[in-house]
Design a protein around this motif. Structure first.
Motif, PDB file in Angstrom:
ATOM      1  N   GLY A 197       0.828  -1.205   0.000  1.00  0.00           N
ATOM      2  CA  GLY A 197       0.000   0.000   0.000  1.00  0.00           C
ATOM      3  C   GLY A 197       0.856   1.246   0.000  1.00  0.00           C
ATOM      4  N   TRP A 198       1.636   1.439  -1.061  1.00  0.00           N
ATOM      5  CA  TRP A 198       2.534   2.591  -1.163  1.00  0.00           C
ATOM      6  C   TRP A 198       1.729   3.872  -1.048  1.00  0.00           C
ATOM      7  N   THR A 199       2.122   4.691  -0.080  1.00  0.00           N
ATOM      8  CA  THR A 199       1.282   5.824   0.282  1.00  0.00           C
ATOM      9  C   THR A 199       1.377   6.997  -0.692  1.00  0.00           C
ATOM     10  N   GLY A 200       2.546   7.166  -1.314  1.00  0.00           N
ATOM     11  CA  GLY A 200       2.682   8.257  -2.295  1.00  0.00           C
ATOM     12  C   GLY A 200       1.769   8.004  -3.477  1.00  0.00           C
ATOM     13  N   ASP A 201       1.776   6.789  -3.968  1.00  0.00           N
ATOM     14  CA  ASP A 201       0.929   6.420  -5.096  1.00  0.00           C
ATOM     15  C   ASP A 201      -0.541   6.645  -4.734  1.00  0.00           C
ATOM     16  N   ALA A 202      -0.888   6.200  -3.520  1.00  0.00           N
ATOM     17  CA  ALA A 202      -2.297   6.265  -3.104  1.00  0.00           C
ATOM     18  C   ALA A 202      -2.780   7.711  -2.983  1.00  0.00           C
ATOM     19  N   GLN A 203      -1.953   8.580  -2.404  1.00  0.00           N
ATOM     20  CA  GLN A 203      -2.424   9.966  -2.247  1.00  0.00           C
ATOM     21  C   GLN A 203      -2.522  10.681  -3.591  1.00  0.00           C
ATOM     22  N   ILE A 204      -1.585  10.402  -4.472  1.00  0.00           N
ATOM     23  CA  ILE A 204      -1.598  11.071  -5.775  1.00  0.00           C
ATOM     24  C   ILE A 204      -2.845  10.651  -6.573  1.00  0.00           C
ATOM     25  N   TYR A 205      -3.243   9.416  -6.403  1.00  0.00           N
ATOM     26  CA  TYR A 205      -4.320   8.877  -7.223  1.00  0.00           C
ATOM     27  C   TYR A 205      -5.701   9.013  -6.571  1.00  0.00           C
ATOM     28  N   MET A 206      -5.727   9.367  -5.294  1.00  0.00           N
ATOM     29  CA  MET A 206      -6.981   9.303  -4.530  1.00  0.00           C
ATOM     30  C   MET A 206      -8.163   9.963  -5.245  1.00  0.00           C
ATOM     31  N   ARG A 207      -7.981  11.206  -5.676  1.00  0.00           N
ATOM     32  CA  ARG A 207      -9.140  11.897  -6.258  1.00  0.00           C
ATOM     33  C   ARG A 207      -9.568  11.238  -7.564  1.00  0.00           C
ATOM     34  N   SER A 208      -8.602  10.791  -8.350  1.00  0.00           N
ATOM     35  CA  SER A 208      -8.935  10.079  -9.589  1.00  0.00           C
ATOM     36  C   SER A 208      -9.747   8.837  -9.269  1.00  0.00           C
ATOM     37  N   ALA A 209      -9.309   8.133  -8.225  1.00  0.00           N
ATOM     38  CA  ALA A 209      -9.997   6.899  -7.829  1.00  0.00           C
ATOM     39  C   ALA A 209     -11.475   7.152  -7.579  1.00  0.00           C
ATOM     40  N   THR A 210     -11.771   8.286  -6.938  1.00  0.00           N
ATOM     41  CA  THR A 210     -13.171   8.556  -6.583  1.00  0.00           C
ATOM     42  C   THR A 210     -14.027   8.803  -7.818  1.00  0.00           C
ATOM     43  N   TYR A 211     -13.426   9.310  -8.879  1.00  0.00           N
ATOM     44  CA  TYR A 211     -14.219   9.528 -10.093  1.00  0.00           C
ATOM     45  C   TYR A 211     -14.594   8.202 -10.751  1.00  0.00           C
ATOM     46  N   ASN A 212     -13.681   7.245 -10.708  1.00  0.00           N
ATOM     47  CA  ASN A 212     -13.924   6.005 -11.452  1.00  0.00           C
ATOM     48  C   ASN A 212     -14.724   4.968 -10.694  1.00  0.00           C
ATOM     49  N   SER A 213     -14.800   5.126  -9.389  1.00  0.00           N
ATOM     50  CA  SER A 213     -15.444   4.083  -8.605  1.00  0.00           C
ATOM     51  C   SER A 213     -15.900   4.676  -7.274  1.00  0.00           C
ATOM     52  N   ASP A 214     -16.901   4.051  -6.680  1.00  0.00           N
ATOM     53  CA  ASP A 214     -17.277   4.462  -5.338  1.00  0.00           C
ATOM     54  C   ASP A 214     -16.281   3.805  -4.380  1.00  0.00           C
ATOM     55  N   VAL A 215     -15.316   4.578  -3.929  1.00  0.00           N
ATOM     56  CA  VAL A 215     -14.272   3.995  -3.076  1.00  0.00           C
ATOM     57  C   VAL A 215     -14.437   4.400  -1.608  1.00  0.00           C
ATOM     58  N   ALA A 216     -15.633   4.883  -1.254  1.00  0.00           N
ATOM     59  CA  ALA A 216     -15.834   5.397   0.104  1.00  0.00           C
ATOM     60  C   ALA A 216     -15.533   4.327   1.157  1.00  0.00           C
ATOM     61  N   ALA A 217     -16.114   3.131   1.007  1.00  0.00           N
ATOM     62  CA  ALA A 217     -15.897   2.092   2.020  1.00  0.00           C
ATOM     63  C   ALA A 217     -14.471   1.557   1.937  1.00  0.00           C
ATOM     64  N   PHE A 218     -14.001   1.375   0.717  1.00  0.00           N
ATOM     65  CA  PHE A 218     -12.637   0.864   0.517  1.00  0.00           C
ATOM     66  C   PHE A 218     -11.612   1.767   1.218  1.00  0.00           C
ATOM     67  N   MET A 219     -11.781   3.073   1.049  1.00  0.00           N
ATOM     68  CA  MET A 219     -10.832   4.015   1.649  1.00  0.00           C
ATOM     69  C   MET A 219     -11.071   4.196   3.149  1.00  0.00           C
ATOM     70  N   THR A 220     -12.298   3.967   3.607  1.00  0.00           N
ATOM     71  CA  THR A 220     -12.552   4.002   5.051  1.00  0.00           C
ATOM     72  C   THR A 220     -11.663   2.957   5.718  1.00  0.00           C
ATOM     73  N   LYS A 221     -11.572   1.810   5.064  1.00  0.00           N
ATOM     74  CA  LYS A 221     -10.715   0.739   5.589  1.00  0.00           C
ATOM     75  C   LYS A 221      -9.239   1.147   5.503  1.00  0.00           C
ATOM     76  N   PHE A 222      -8.837   1.751   4.395  1.00  0.00           N
ATOM     77  CA  PHE A 222      -7.419   2.116   4.253  1.00  0.00           C
ATOM     78  C   PHE A 222      -7.018   3.184   5.274  1.00  0.00           C
ATOM     79  N   LEU A 223      -7.971   4.020   5.674  1.00  0.00           N
ATOM     80  CA  LEU A 223      -7.647   5.010   6.709  1.00  0.00           C
ATOM     81  C   LEU A 223      -7.270   4.306   8.014  1.00  0.00           C
TER      82      LEU A 223
END
Ligand code: BGC
Length: 926
Positions: free
Chosen positions: A511-537
């Motif tokens: 779970g490389w954090t630099g990659d994840a933060q850079i991509y986070m907003r893009s991720a939300t456009y392509n998919s509902d990642v609310a629960a997925f990211m709740t877990k990653f938090l």
């Protein structure tokens, strides 16, 4: 008229005759009722779960003026509107999400039914939504009755570096009898390791990689399955297959770099714990829990490791082991393992599922008996094998993302990931097999040892992912960009796998954090990642270092000398901020707040005069080409950005003093940053594309110099032939900064570029995914031989972070406040493209925006969901020229003109679909 409608409506609701009339009455309807971001979830352990729904309805300017939620302990009660658990009463509010349950305390192991009705803008009530439910998991420790059980396979690990230690999976079973009618039956189960739960011969649920990856020393997730319909009178058998997984198996690149430990980061042997709760119709109950009375054994799965692969010897199958009437006298009693130190909690995220099945498009035979199946795209998942042949035949599957020029799969870039599955036939007709505890990143499957010549149906690709993509659509006049969009989605799917991984194929998958933060907003456009990211938090919070930094990856099973890095550690601020911005989720902010404050204190401590040095691991603008940005520059610019986001988040939580503190911090950082890095002519001292992009996008430029900085960035890009010299950090920010300052034409030139380095370059070279490097591959083989196979993934979403720009600027969909209630529609209209159209399914419903040229006029088609408003930016100052439908704007009562200046006209609209057309004279830069 309105009163007449209301009277009619009341009559109809009372007679129950409403359905066919809904559309005529123009009632709003309620769809997708969710609890904690899930549809009808089982086993929640959140004691105030949050409700949400989406509204649909015809016409314009539709909204909700009030809602009422009722919750009941049975479906009968719910149908009769007997809210014995909670009745919110009529609440005058247009909220449709993040509404907290506030009824009687929720009980362990219980099911709750709920529905909601709303009142629209004319105070007309909707029908009740279709009944929905959720169940609660085990809320108290005393509810847990099971022991952690496993099977002793002996421990013969000898050489930890040069030969792999891959122990077999363990099989556990328990037979029990049911002789009364069942009202309800539920399983609660988990494992230290990975498990698959079996009941009467079948898998329970459709998830893979349970119970998920956590820091097992801190918490272990359990699952809840409703098995009411799966039990039978008489004998039943529950079973579990368990394997090492993240708990005991190989993780990441530990073997490659020869860490002192390469596997068993959390424990040595996998074990299972579970219990079935049965409620009989006569009111009595029974619990069948994992204990000493279960039976254990080894079986057909001889090796099972996430990154190394699985070996299955079908000759060793215990046929019928998980069904009744099986003689388990040869099985042993299970070994009892110690209880973990961590908490037992319900998995808050989304679990790995088989989201797509792929039939190969081609088989080749690059060497005698070596067959290569091409699945058509680069995925994460497994291959299902179908084979018929003599007993003992060994079929080997290897996996690759690309082919070498000789037609064989490239495996060098997998590094120490053996990624090999082996199936040994039992020789009893057609045998179908898929592994359970491994996955690979691949487009090609190499099959050797196959008896005879395989046909296309010998292999099926099973795409595994924790998310479903498709929350957005994108289509434009440039086919390359449309493929790019597809590739971004494919790569997001492949890497949203329990955690946001860097890549799915090599010995990394962290779970490389630099990659994840850079991509986070893009991720939300392509998919509902609310629960997925709740877990990653939770993973981020668990992995936060004691001194405040967020680490390089999360979970964080091991570290090398440096544990954190600028732009990687900032993940702990950037992901929560986007959870708030996109999903209006202040609970995520609350959860992270203490840790975020600690991180800010860590940064303050590390800084001198508000300048945060690089420090830690210095990857800088990772994989940039031709230009290097200093790590100190990156450190301070992200520190400034963090302070800015912290101020906004503190505000959202009502922590006004903190908001002031962080705003002042931001201003101070901005001042010293400018002094150190911005020259009087607007250039940065380092003059790289990335320095301009970060400083401009993060608002770190002094106001009087920002335009000059933007002009310099534009000039640099132009001089560089509309190509990047940026890496993970600079790339998306170049696009965002160019558009922020009005250089849209330039950003479109870069977007459509096909020469190296660019996105188009990968598409033109046949990619079906996003590459780790700008030059991961070229058709020119001579160049390929120079490539760094040591670190060259073809499924890395970081450069796919351009999706953020594609939606915010090319399609033009953004949110002004949190949660897309006040939407911004501001497409960057350009002569560089003929049309762009796209849509995004937000937490409030689908927002769509499309624009295309008709001569010198532009047509904009827009769709705004019910209960939201949008500010539509039309790039013309000539108000009289804008038409909505075929009416001129001034005659149109359903839109409001907010502002018209020399560059654009801003119009406010409510829900509905709109077509604007206007002559457009484009202006460069703001
Ligand atoms: C990973 C990354 C990560 C980087 C840190 C790589 O090996 O694949 O994507 O961010 O290391 O430098």
């Amino acid at each position: 008229m309105k009163t007449l409608l209301t009277v009619l409506f009341i009559t109809l609701t009372h007679t129950g005759y409403i359905h066919a009339q809904d559309t005529k009455l123009n009632l709003l309807s309620i769809v997708e009722p969710k609890v904690e971001y899930h549809k009808n979830p089982t086993g929640l352990d959140v004691i105030h779960p949050r409700f949400s729904w989406i509204l649909k309805g015809e016409g314009r300017n539709r909204s909700q003026s009030a809602y009422q939620i009722i919750v009941a302990s049975s479906i009968d009660k719910l149908t009769k509107n007997e809210a014995d658990t909670w009745d919110s009463g009529k609440v005058n509010s247009n909220d449709t999400n993040q509404i907290e349950y506030d009824g009687v305390p929720l009980k362990s192991d219980s099911k709750y039914y709920w529905k909601v009705k709303i009142w629209d803008e004319s105070r007309i009530a909707s029908k009740w939504s279709a009944p929905a439910y959720w169940t609660m998991g085990l809320l108290n420790f005393s509810n847990w009755k099971g022991l952690f059980i496993g099977h002793d396979v002996g421990y013969d690990k000898t050489d930890k570096y040069d030969s792999l230690y891959l122990p077999p999976a363990r099989y556990l079973r328990k037979s029990f009898t049911i002789n009364k009618k069942i009202k309800k039956a539920t399983v609660y189960s988990t494992a230290l390791g990975l498990y698959e739960l079996r009941l009467n011969g079948n898998k329970v649920g459709d998830d893979y990689f349970l119970p998920g990856w956590t820091d097992y020393n801190k918490r272990l997730y359990y699952q809840t399955f409703d098995i009411t319909d799966r039990l039978q009178e008489g004998e039943n058998v529950v079973g579990a297959v368990i394997a090492d997984g993240w708990y005991a198996g190989y993780i990441g690149y530990a073997l490659l770099v020869r860490l002192d430990k390469v596997r068993e980061f959390y424990g040595v042997n996998p074990s299972f714990m579970g219990q079935i709760h049965i409620e009989y119709e006569d009111g009595s109950t029974k619990i069948i829990a994992s204990d000493r009375s279960w039976k254990s054994n080894e079986g057909a799965i001889r090796e099972a490791d996430i990154i190394m692969g699985e070996t299955y010897d079908a000759r060793l199958e215990h046929s019928g082991w998980d069904t009744p009437n099986y003689d388990d006298s040869g099985w042993k009693n299970p070994k009892i393992y110690t209880y973990p130190n961590g908490k037992l909690e319900a998995h808050p995220g989304t679990k790995v599922k088989n989201v797509e099945q792929l039939t190969p498009i081609e088989i080749t035979e690059p060497g005698p008996g070596t067959y290569v199946f091409n699945l058509g795209k680069n995925i994460a998942g497994i291959a299902e094998l179908k084979v018929k042949g003599p007993k003992g035949t060994k079929v080997k599957l290897r996996f690759g993302e690309i082919l070498k020029s000789d037609g064989h799969i490239q495996t060098e870039n997998l590094r120490k990931a053996r990624a090999t599955d082996t199936y040994i036939l039992k020789g009893e007709g057609l045998e179908t097999w898929q592994p359970k505890f491994t996955y690979h990143g691949f487009q090609y499957v190499e099959v050797t040892g196959y008896p005879g010549k395989p046909t296309l149906d010998a292999i099926t690709g099973l795409v595994l992912s924790s998310i479903e993509t498709g929350a957005s659509t994108f289509s434009s006049s440039n086919a390359m960009n449309n493929t790019l969009f597809k590739n971004i989605n494919t790569t997001q799917s492949a890497n949203f796998f329990e955690i946001p991984t860097d890549c799915p194929q090599r010995d990394e998958r962290l779970g490389w954090t630099g990659d994840a933060q850079i991509y986070m907003r893009s991720a939300t456009y392509n998919s509902d990642v609310a629960a997925f990211m709740t877990k990653f938090l939770v993973d981020l919070d668990d992995a936060q270092r004691w001194y405040g930094a967020y680490p390089n990856f999360a979970p964080f099973p091991y570290s090398r000398p440096n544990q954190y890095a600028p732009a990687w550690m900032d993940v702990g601020i950037i992901i929560p901020y986007n959870m708030y911005k996109v999903y209006n989720d202040t609970r995520a902010l609350d959860f992270m707040y203490e840790g975020m404050q600690k991180f800010m204190a860590f940064q303050e401590d590390a800084s001198t005069d508000y300048l945060r040095p690089g420090g830690g691991n210095n990857w800088g603008d990772w994989l940039a080409v031709n230009e290097e940005t200093s790590h100190d520059f990156i450190g301070t610019s992200f520190y400034g950005y963090d302070a800015k986001l912290m101020a906004e988040m503190a505000e959202a939580l009502g922590k006004t003093e903190d908001a002031v503190k962080y705003r002042n911090l931001f201003e101070n950082i901005k001042k010293t940053f400018a002094k150190k890095y911005i020259l009087a002519d607007g250039r940065t001292t380092e003059d790289t594309q990335t320095t301009y992009a970060l400083a401009l996008y993060f608002d770190l430029y002094p106001d009087n110099l920002a335009k000059k900085g933007a002009a310099r960035l534009a000039e640099k890009i132009e001089k560089n032939g509309y190509k990047f010299s940026t890496g993970f950090l600079g790339t998306k920010h170049v696009m965002l900064a160019l558009s922020k300052y009005g250089y849209n034409d330039i950003s479109y030139k870069v977007f459509q570029q096909t020469e190296y380095p660019s996105w188009g370059y990968s598409v033109e070279n046949g990619s079906t995914s996003i590459w780790e490097r700008w030059n991961s591959y070229t058709k020119d083989d001579a160049e390929n031989s120079d490539l760094n196979a040591k670190m060259n993934s073809f499924s890395h979403y970081a450069f796919g972070s351009v999706a953020e720009w594609m939606f915010q600027h090319a399609v033009g969909i953004d949110t002004e406040d949190s949660g897309y209630r006040n939407i911004i529609i501001k497409p960057a209209i350009t002569k560089e493209m003929d049309f762009i159209e796209g849509s995004y399914k937000s937490i409030n419903g689908t927002i769509a925006s499309a624009w295309n040229w008709k001569g010198n006029r532009v047509l904009m088609n827009i769709k705004i969901p019910v209960n939201t408003k949008a500010k539509v930016h039309i790039p013309t100052s000539v108000l009289s020229d804008i038409k909505e439908g075929n009416k001129s704007l001034s005659k149109n009562k359903s839109v409001k003109i907010l502002n018209s200046n020399e560059k654009e006209t801003i119009i406010e609209v409510g829900s509905g679909t709109y077509t604007f057309s206007s002559k457009i004279k484009l202006h460069e830069q703001n």
